[in-house]
Design a protein around this motif. Structure first.
Motif, PDB file in Angstrom:
ATOM      1  N   ILE A 266       0.864  -1.180   0.000  1.00  0.00           N
ATOM      2  CA  ILE A 266       0.000   0.000   0.000  1.00  0.00           C
ATOM      3  C   ILE A 266       0.900   1.230   0.000  1.00  0.00           C
ATOM      4  N   TRP A 267       0.395   2.345  -0.475  1.00  0.00           N
ATOM      5  CA  TRP A 267       1.216   3.563  -0.501  1.00  0.00           C
ATOM      6  C   TRP A 267       0.331   4.783  -0.310  1.00  0.00           C
ATOM      7  N   LEU A 268       0.985   5.888   0.031  1.00  0.00           N
ATOM      8  CA  LEU A 268       0.251   7.103   0.379  1.00  0.00           C
ATOM      9  C   LEU A 268       1.146   8.318   0.167  1.00  0.00           C
ATOM     10  N   ASP A 269       0.622   9.337  -0.521  1.00  0.00           N
ATOM     11  CA  ASP A 269       1.336  10.612  -0.652  1.00  0.00           C
ATOM     12  C   ASP A 269       1.051  11.468   0.574  1.00  0.00           C
ATOM     13  N   VAL A 270       2.092  12.083   1.107  1.00  0.00           N
ATOM     14  CA  VAL A 270       1.970  12.806   2.378  1.00  0.00           C
ATOM     15  C   VAL A 270       2.596  14.191   2.252  1.00  0.00           C
ATOM     16  N   ASP A 271       1.928  15.192   2.796  1.00  0.00           N
ATOM     17  CA  ASP A 271       2.459  16.556   2.854  1.00  0.00           C
ATOM     18  C   ASP A 271       3.457  16.638   4.011  1.00  0.00           C
ATOM     19  N   ALA A 272       4.744  16.758   3.686  1.00  0.00           N
ATOM     20  CA  ALA A 272       5.803  16.753   4.706  1.00  0.00           C
ATOM     21  C   ALA A 272       6.302  18.148   5.039  1.00  0.00           C
ATOM     22  N   THR A 273       5.572  19.183   4.632  1.00  0.00           N
ATOM     23  CA  THR A 273       6.031  20.558   4.873  1.00  0.00           C
ATOM     24  C   THR A 273       6.212  20.834   6.361  1.00  0.00           C
ATOM     25  N   ALA A 274       5.246  20.399   7.178  1.00  0.00           N
ATOM     26  CA  ALA A 274       5.326  20.642   8.620  1.00  0.00           C
ATOM     27  C   ALA A 274       6.469  19.873   9.270  1.00  0.00           C
ATOM     28  N   ILE A 412       9.955  16.116  -2.577  1.00  0.00           N
ATOM     29  CA  ILE A 412      10.072  17.191  -3.561  1.00  0.00           C
ATOM     30  C   ILE A 412       8.859  18.100  -3.474  1.00  0.00           C
ATOM     31  N   GLU A 413       9.011  19.311  -4.011  1.00  0.00           N
ATOM     32  CA  GLU A 413       7.900  20.256  -4.026  1.00  0.00           C
ATOM     33  C   GLU A 413       6.921  19.892  -5.134  1.00  0.00           C
ATOM     34  N   ARG A 414       5.632  19.874  -4.760  1.00  0.00           N
ATOM     35  CA  ARG A 414       4.577  19.543  -5.714  1.00  0.00           C
ATOM     36  C   ARG A 414       3.363  20.436  -5.459  1.00  0.00           C
ATOM     37  N   PRO A 415       2.518  20.584  -6.461  1.00  0.00           N
ATOM     38  CA  PRO A 415       1.260  21.318  -6.216  1.00  0.00           C
ATOM     39  C   PRO A 415       0.365  20.492  -5.296  1.00  0.00           C
ATOM     40  N   TRP A 416      -0.249  21.137  -4.314  1.00  0.00           N
ATOM     41  CA  TRP A 416      -1.038  20.437  -3.289  1.00  0.00           C
ATOM     42  C   TRP A 416      -2.215  21.323  -2.892  1.00  0.00           C
ATOM     43  N   VAL A 417      -3.345  20.722  -2.638  1.00  0.00           N
ATOM     44  CA  VAL A 417      -4.522  21.491  -2.252  1.00  0.00           C
ATOM     45  C   VAL A 417      -4.537  21.672  -0.745  1.00  0.00           C
ATOM     46  N   VAL A 418      -4.533  22.924  -0.292  1.00  0.00           N
ATOM     47  CA  VAL A 418      -4.585  23.262   1.130  1.00  0.00           C
ATOM     48  C   VAL A 418      -5.737  24.239   1.333  1.00  0.00           C
ATOM     49  N   LEU A 422      -4.862  25.866  -4.206  1.00  0.00           N
ATOM     50  CA  LEU A 422      -3.647  25.219  -4.695  1.00  0.00           C
ATOM     51  C   LEU A 422      -2.420  25.891  -4.088  1.00  0.00           C
ATOM     52  N   ALA A 423      -1.498  25.051  -3.563  1.00  0.00           N
ATOM     53  CA  ALA A 423      -0.273  25.581  -2.952  1.00  0.00           C
ATOM     54  C   ALA A 423       0.891  24.659  -3.315  1.00  0.00           C
ATOM     55  N   VAL A 424       2.093  25.175  -3.125  1.00  0.00           N
ATOM     56  CA  VAL A 424       3.296  24.369  -3.348  1.00  0.00           C
ATOM     57  C   VAL A 424       3.742  23.814  -2.004  1.00  0.00           C
ATOM     58  N   ARG A 425       3.805  22.492  -1.898  1.00  0.00           N
ATOM     59  CA  ARG A 425       4.154  21.843  -0.645  1.00  0.00           C
ATOM     60  C   ARG A 425       5.244  20.797  -0.896  1.00  0.00           C
ATOM     61  N   THR A 426       5.959  20.438   0.171  1.00  0.00           N
ATOM     62  CA  THR A 426       6.952  19.362   0.099  1.00  0.00           C
ATOM     63  C   THR A 426       6.229  18.045   0.354  1.00  0.00           C
ATOM     64  N   VAL A 427       6.251  17.164  -0.635  1.00  0.00           N
ATOM     65  CA  VAL A 427       5.456  15.941  -0.582  1.00  0.00           C
ATOM     66  C   VAL A 427       6.370  14.721  -0.652  1.00  0.00           C
ATOM     67  N   VAL A 428       6.026  13.685   0.098  1.00  0.00           N
ATOM     68  CA  VAL A 428       6.780  12.431   0.094  1.00  0.00           C
ATOM     69  C   VAL A 428       5.794  11.283  -0.085  1.00  0.00           C
ATOM     70  N   GLU A 429       6.221  10.264  -0.797  1.00  0.00           N
ATOM     71  CA  GLU A 429       5.396   9.067  -0.950  1.00  0.00           C
ATOM     72  C   GLU A 429       5.895   7.990   0.012  1.00  0.00           C
ATOM     73  N   LEU A 430       4.998   7.492   0.864  1.00  0.00           N
ATOM     74  CA  LEU A 430       5.302   6.384   1.758  1.00  0.00           C
ATOM     75  C   LEU A 430       4.748   5.105   1.149  1.00  0.00           C
ATOM     76  N   SER A 431       5.502   4.033   1.242  1.00  0.00           N
ATOM     77  CA  SER A 431       5.008   2.732   0.793  1.00  0.00           C
ATOM     78  C   SER A 431       5.187   1.725   1.913  1.00  0.00           C
ATOM     79  N   MET A 432       4.234   0.832   2.027  1.00  0.00           N
ATOM     80  CA  MET A 432       4.222  -0.144   3.108  1.00  0.00           C
ATOM     81  C   MET A 432       3.990  -1.528   2.506  1.00  0.00           C
ATOM     82  N   VAL A 433       4.944  -2.432   2.740  1.00  0.00           N
ATOM     83  CA  VAL A 433       4.806  -3.814   2.288  1.00  0.00           C
ATOM     84  C   VAL A 433       4.662  -4.673   3.536  1.00  0.00           C
ATOM     85  N   PHE A 434       3.639  -5.528   3.563  1.00  0.00           N
ATOM     86  CA  PHE A 434       3.392  -6.304   4.775  1.00  0.00           C
ATOM     87  C   PHE A 434       3.056  -7.750   4.435  1.00  0.00           C
TER      88      PHE A 434
END
Length: 465
Positions: A266-274, A412-418, A422-434
């Motif tokens: 499973i995977w999920l895009d996450v806003d890592a700006t904070a 990396i910086e990507r367009p993100w809805v806040v 629309l805003a520019v945020r630092t986004v990371v993709e998390l993936s989980m293998v179980f």
């Protein structure tokens, strides 16, 4: 009388090792616990000390050869000279008789107190303290000794020379280029009265010298061969690369993982700006630096306390799920020896500062992969920051026998809805293998969203501490 030094039990169930380099030659006089050979097992590269003192009679095996526990490595004969004639060797050690207090260094053999001669400190593995192991300007142009004739290359090999070579990386670099590093005259500081160490810069200097000496001939030959194919169109010969040592262990573990574990991803895009803001706030408040990886490792450990079944392994013999009480966090690391997963033991009991310091120690050892065997065992959950390789995501293979692995992609910086804008945020993709035998998707998704929530709002972790 001669004695046989057999390859000892290396521990952790290891039954074979590959000879990396001999540290002695036939005819050398050695003392008890003196390092005589460097071998690479599936866990690490280690120097094996001899349990006997005397004169090396013969060596068995060449660098690159795989040997098994119980096979003869070398034979040691009684010294033919008096012990008093051997400089720096105690009389009892020179005759090979065990002395009181000489060192138990590996399982199954050795004595109790080391009589091994002084060796350079840990810094010597990468060059002497205060002297970085990097080529100095013009080092390749200066002859390392006066033995080289004027018409020869600036750096020459001497088959009779036995210069000390401490770093396994230096030995491997030389071996990959077709020569023995100990045949070079070293330039490293080995201490007063000791032969100079061969450094990486010495090996690279010799390689450059050989390349330069062969360049003029190729430059002359190319214009005459108009019909010859260009270098771009040439096809190199096939190369067979043995699957041995660490690569063999990794191959077996990954194959077992794929064969036995019914994995799901499973995977999920996450806003890592904070998260970056929290890192900067920590620096301002404490004066100490905390990496983003450290903070995510902190979140992962907290998540495993919330979803402990993910901190498990499957006992196929008893058909039971073994849920581990301690969190031993594995950190996937790309090293010069290949992919390795050193483990931070007891991560569940560490503060964020302690976790950072443990992670820093692993990072310092990663370039050369010089981890102790104990640091590569006992993991219960793995964190893989493949974002450092420049990729967004990966369906990673679970580190058998663990039940899950968390992957971090690049940030990396990507367009993100806040707030509907629309805003520019630092986004990371998390993936989980179980491992689907251990839990269902709801549990894995709960863990992943917990970590994601901590990344998006680090202060939310306070509610669970």
């Amino acid at each position: 009388m001669s004695r046989e030094f057999l390859l000892p039990d290396l521990g952790e169930g290891l039954t074979e090792a590959e000879i990396v380099a001999w540290l002695v030659a036939p005819g050398d006089t050695i003392v008890i616990d003196q390092a005589v050979v460097e071998v690479e097992s599936a866990k690490s590269i280690v120097e094996l000390p001899s349990p006997y003192g005397g004169v090396v009679a013969s060596l068995f095996g060449e660098p690159g050869q795989v040997i098994h526990a119980g096979q003869v490595l070398l034979t040691v004969a009684d010294a033919s000279i008096g012990a008093g004639d051997v400089v720096g060797v105690p009389a009892v050690a020179a005759t090979g008789a065990p002395s009181e207090g000489s060192g138990a260094v590996l399982v199954g053999y050795g004595t109790t107190e080391s009589t091994r001669p002084a060796r350079p400190g840990a810094a010597g593995r990468f060059g002497s303290a205060g002297t970085p192991n990097v080529p100095s300007p013009g080092a390749a142009d200066a002859p390392p000794s006066t033995e080289a004739p004027a018409s020869a290359s600036p750096v020459i090999l001497d088959p009779a020379r036995r210069s000390p070579v401490v770093s396994p990386i230096v030995r491997r670099l030389a071996r990959d280029n077709g020569f023995d590093a100990s045949m070079l005259a070293g330039s490293g500081d080995a201490g007063s009265g000791r032969t100079a160490l061969v450094l990486r810069s010495d090996v690279e200097g010799y390689i450059r010298a050989q390349t330069a000496s062969s360049a003029p001939a190729s430059d002359v030959a190319m214009p005459l061969a108009h019909s010859a194919p260009t270098a771009r169109n040439e096809v190199s010969a096939d190369i067979r690369i043995p699957i041995s040592g660490l690569r063999k262990a990794v191959s077996q573990r990954l194959s077992t993982s794929r064969r036995e574990i019914p994995e799901a991803t499973i995977w999920l895009d996450v806003d890592a700006t904070a998260l970056f803001a929290a890192r900067d706030q920590l620096l301002h408040a404490t004066g100490e630096r905390f990496s983003v990886t450290t903070l995510i490792a902190r979140f992962a450990v907290a998540g495993l306390r919330q979803f402990p079944v993910l901190n498990s392994s499957v006992d196929t013999a008893s058909q039971e799920i073994l849920q581990h009480g301690a969190v031993n966090l594995g950190i996937a690391a790309q090293t010069s020896r290949g992919l390795m997963v050193p483990v931070i033991h007891g991560a569940h009991a560490m503060s964020t500062r302690q976790l950072r310091d443990s992670l820093t120690e692993l990072v310092a050892q990663s370039p050369d992969g010089t981890f102790a065997p104990s640091a590569l065992t006992g993991g219960t959950f793995t964190l893989n920051n493949f974002g450092s390789l420049g990729v967004d995501g990966s369906a990673a293979i679970i580190n058998h026998p663990e039940a899950a692995i968390l992957g971090i992609g690049r940030m990396i910086e990507r367009p993100w809805v806040v707030d509907h804008e629309l805003a520019v945020r630092t986004v990371v993709e998390l993936s989980m293998v179980f491992d689907h035998r251990v839990c269902d998707g709801g549990t894995a998704a709960g863990f992943l969203t917990f970590v994601a929530r901590c990344i998006e709002s680090p202060v939310s972790l306070l509610a669970d501490l």
